[in-house]
Scaffold this motif. Structure first.
Motif, mmCIF file in Angstrom:
data_model
loop_
_atom_site.group_PDB
_atom_site.id
_atom_site.type_symbol
_atom_site.label_atom_id
_atom_site.label_comp_id
_atom_site.label_asym_id
_atom_site.label_seq_id
_atom_site.Cartn_x
_atom_site.Cartn_y
_atom_site.Cartn_z
ATOM 1 N N GLY A 276 17.383 24.719 18.045
ATOM 2 C CA GLY A 276 18.584 25.484 17.768
ATOM 3 C C GLY A 276 18.339 26.672 16.843
ATOM 4 O O GLY A 276 17.241 26.891 16.342
ATOM 5 N N GLN A 277 19.396 27.415 16.579
ATOM 6 C CA GLN A 277 19.303 28.695 15.889
ATOM 7 C C GLN A 277 18.831 28.564 14.452
ATOM 8 O O GLN A 277 18.048 29.377 13.957
ATOM 9 N N ALA A 278 19.303 27.547 13.738
ATOM 10 C CA ALA A 278 18.990 27.438 12.307
ATOM 11 C C ALA A 278 17.489 27.288 12.072
ATOM 12 O O ALA A 278 16.894 27.980 11.233
ATOM 13 N N ILE A 279 16.853 26.377 12.816
ATOM 14 C CA ILE A 279 15.417 26.167 12.641
ATOM 15 C C ILE A 279 14.636 27.348 13.205
ATOM 16 O O ILE A 279 13.618 27.764 12.631
ATOM 17 N N MET A 280 15.110 27.917 14.305
ATOM 18 C CA MET A 280 14.426 29.083 14.864
ATOM 19 C C MET A 280 14.440 30.246 13.883
ATOM 20 O O MET A 280 13.471 30.997 13.778
ATOM 21 N N SER A 281 15.522 30.400 13.135
ATOM 22 C CA SER A 281 15.587 31.456 12.130
ATOM 23 C C SER A 281 14.529 31.231 11.052
ATOM 24 O O SER A 281 13.868 32.181 10.604
ATOM 25 N N LEU A 282 14.330 29.977 10.645
ATOM 26 C CA LEU A 282 13.297 29.652 9.663
ATOM 27 C C LEU A 282 11.907 29.908 10.230
ATOM 28 O O LEU A 282 11.037 30.463 9.552
ATOM 29 N N LEU A 283 11.699 29.510 11.484
ATOM 30 C CA LEU A 283 10.387 29.693 12.105
ATOM 31 C C LEU A 283 10.053 31.186 12.243
ATOM 32 O O LEU A 283 8.938 31.616 11.943
ATOM 33 N N LYS A 284 11.017 31.965 12.690
ATOM 34 C CA LYS A 284 10.782 33.391 12.896
ATOM 35 C C LYS A 284 10.739 34.165 11.579
ATOM 36 O O LYS A 284 10.065 35.187 11.479
ATOM 37 N N GLY A 285 11.446 33.658 10.575
ATOM 38 C CA GLY A 285 11.543 34.383 9.310
ATOM 39 C C GLY A 285 10.508 34.009 8.275
ATOM 40 O O GLY A 285 10.323 34.743 7.299
ATOM 41 N N THR A 286 9.797 32.877 8.463
ATOM 42 C CA THR A 286 8.845 32.439 7.433
ATOM 43 C C THR A 286 7.469 32.068 7.987
ATOM 44 O O THR A 286 6.588 31.706 7.214
ATOM 45 N N PHE A 287 7.272 32.139 9.297
ATOM 46 C CA PHE A 287 6.005 31.761 9.910
ATOM 47 C C PHE A 287 5.380 32.927 10.684
ATOM 48 O O PHE A 287 6.079 33.669 11.383
ATOM 49 N N PHE A 288 4.056 33.055 10.558
ATOM 50 C CA PHE A 288 3.301 33.864 11.510
ATOM 51 C C PHE A 288 3.168 33.043 12.793
ATOM 52 O O PHE A 288 2.805 31.868 12.744
ATOM 53 N N HIS A 289 3.447 33.679 13.947
ATOM 54 C CA HIS A 289 3.292 33.008 15.237
ATOM 55 C C HIS A 289 2.026 33.508 15.914
ATOM 56 O O HIS A 289 1.880 34.714 16.146
ATOM 57 N N PHE A 290 1.126 32.595 16.226
ATOM 58 C CA PHE A 290 -0.103 32.946 16.923
ATOM 59 C C PHE A 290 -0.194 32.145 18.225
ATOM 60 O O PHE A 290 -0.093 30.913 18.207
ATOM 61 N N TYR A 291 -0.378 32.866 19.311
ATOM 62 C CA TYR A 291 -0.586 32.212 20.612
ATOM 63 C C TYR A 291 -2.082 32.165 20.886
ATOM 64 O O TYR A 291 -2.763 33.203 20.882
ATOM 65 N N LEU A 292 -2.609 30.975 21.109
ATOM 66 C CA LEU A 292 -4.032 30.797 21.379
ATOM 67 C C LEU A 292 -4.229 30.436 22.846
ATOM 68 O O LEU A 292 -3.525 29.570 23.388
ATOM 69 N N GLU A 293 -5.163 31.106 23.492
ATOM 70 C CA GLU A 293 -5.496 30.778 24.887
ATOM 71 C C GLU A 293 -7.008 30.801 25.064
ATOM 72 O O GLU A 293 -7.722 31.533 24.397
ATOM 73 N N ARG A 294 -7.466 29.973 25.984
ATOM 74 C CA ARG A 294 -8.899 29.802 26.178
ATOM 75 C C ARG A 294 -9.186 29.575 27.650
ATOM 76 O O ARG A 294 -8.449 28.857 28.332
#
Length: 312
Positions: A276-294
């Motif tokens: 939901g929105q509340a946790i997504m706001s925390l994830l987007k606002g306080t975390f670097f997002h890195f997508y790893l592929e191999r």
């Protein structure tokens, strides 16, 4: 302060009040006890190297084998595999590619493709890659993951020493691309900097709180670095409770300027639908997002090497 003037056994979970120098003196007085070969062929097996300074005064240095013993216990206490005892970021074989996802200030509009379709229905049907493109700008990194996460760790340690707010990290992508290994290497880095680190499967972590084995506020504030593996894979009969606790954990750690690292086989669209929105706001606002592929599965590659080691 002399780095050896710390309580020796504080770092391995038991405080005797002795410093590393106290321990060294005791071992020097009883050299016949507990002596084993030094794997580095530097000391006599005691972990102590007896030296003299320019004035002829004796002092003791600590061998790498001694530091390995301390780090081994730290890894065990942190619940990190001993496979990472002698590993650093140079273990990266360069086969894993990394993309950085930077959240957009204004998200692109969700396209409604069917008549009378609700936004939630459109979101469920939306391709995960289109969801990511709507919410993030994507930058492909030319550096190896090892270089990136070494830099990330060093910068965060610098911020922590200045009592400034460090950055969290979310690693996501398919299985076998090294997410957990990189998270554990970051954890090992901070253990060697005398920071408190804990690694846990996210479901087990939440279960320990649900079963009241630990207090959520205490466990959330206890560690400088908390690594939650298999984020998004957790299951609870009371999903509302689980989301509430996850939000509480992330907020507590953010307010206390503590580092949280999550790894996941999921993707941002799935996170949005589940949390939901509340946790997504925390994830987007306080975390670097890195997508790893191999290309290929790192676990299977490792197993191929194991076959060769066994001669099969």
């Amino acid at each position: 302060m002399n780095e050896h003037k710390i309580n020796f056994l504080d770092v391995i979970g038991k405080n005797t009040g002795k410093t590393k120098e106290d321990e060294a003196i005791e071992k020097a007085q009883h050299p016949e006890e507990n002596i084993t070969d030094c794997p580095y062929n530097v000391c006599d097996g005691s972990g102590m190297i007896r030296q003299k300074n320019e004035n002829g005064a004796a002092y003791v240095d600590f061998c790498q084998c001694y530091e390995d013993i301390v780090l081994r216990q730290k890894l065990l206490n942190a619940n990190i595999s001993l496979d990472f005892l002698n590993e650093d970021f140079s273990f990266d074989d360069g086969k894993t590619k990394t993309s950085i996802l930077k959240p957009k200030l204004v998200e692109d509009e969700l396209k409604i493709k069917k008549k009378n379709q609700t936004k939630q229905e459109a979101l469920i049907e939306e391709d995960p890659n289109l969801f990511i493109e709507r919410h993030f700008s994507i930058k492909e990194e030319t550096r190896t993951p090892g270089e990136i996460f070494k830099s990330y760790s060093e910068k965060n340690f610098e911020l922590m020493t200045q009592s400034k707010k460090p950055a969290n990290l979310l690693l996501f992508g398919d299985s076998g691309n090294g997410k957990t290994s990189f998270a554990c290497l970051i954890g090992s880095f901070f253990l060697q900097k005398n920071k408190k680190v804990y690694f846990s499967n996210t479901e087990k972590f939440l279960n320990s709180i649900y079963d009241k084995k630990v207090d959520v506020k205490e466990i959330s504030s206890k560690y400088d670095v908390l690594i939650l593996d298999e984020f998004f894979a957790e299951y609870h009969t009371d999903s509302k409770w689980a989301k509430t606790k996850l939000k509480e954990i992330l907020k507590i750690r953010d307010e206390l300027k503590l580092i949280t690292i999550c790894t996941s086989n999921g993707n941002p669209k799935e996170f949005s639908l589940l949390y939901g929105q509340a946790i997504m706001s925390l994830l987007k606002g306080t975390f670097f997002h890195f997508y790893l592929e191999r290309d290929g599965d790192g676990r299977i590659e490792k197993m191929q090497n194991t076959f060769e080691e066994f001669g099969f």
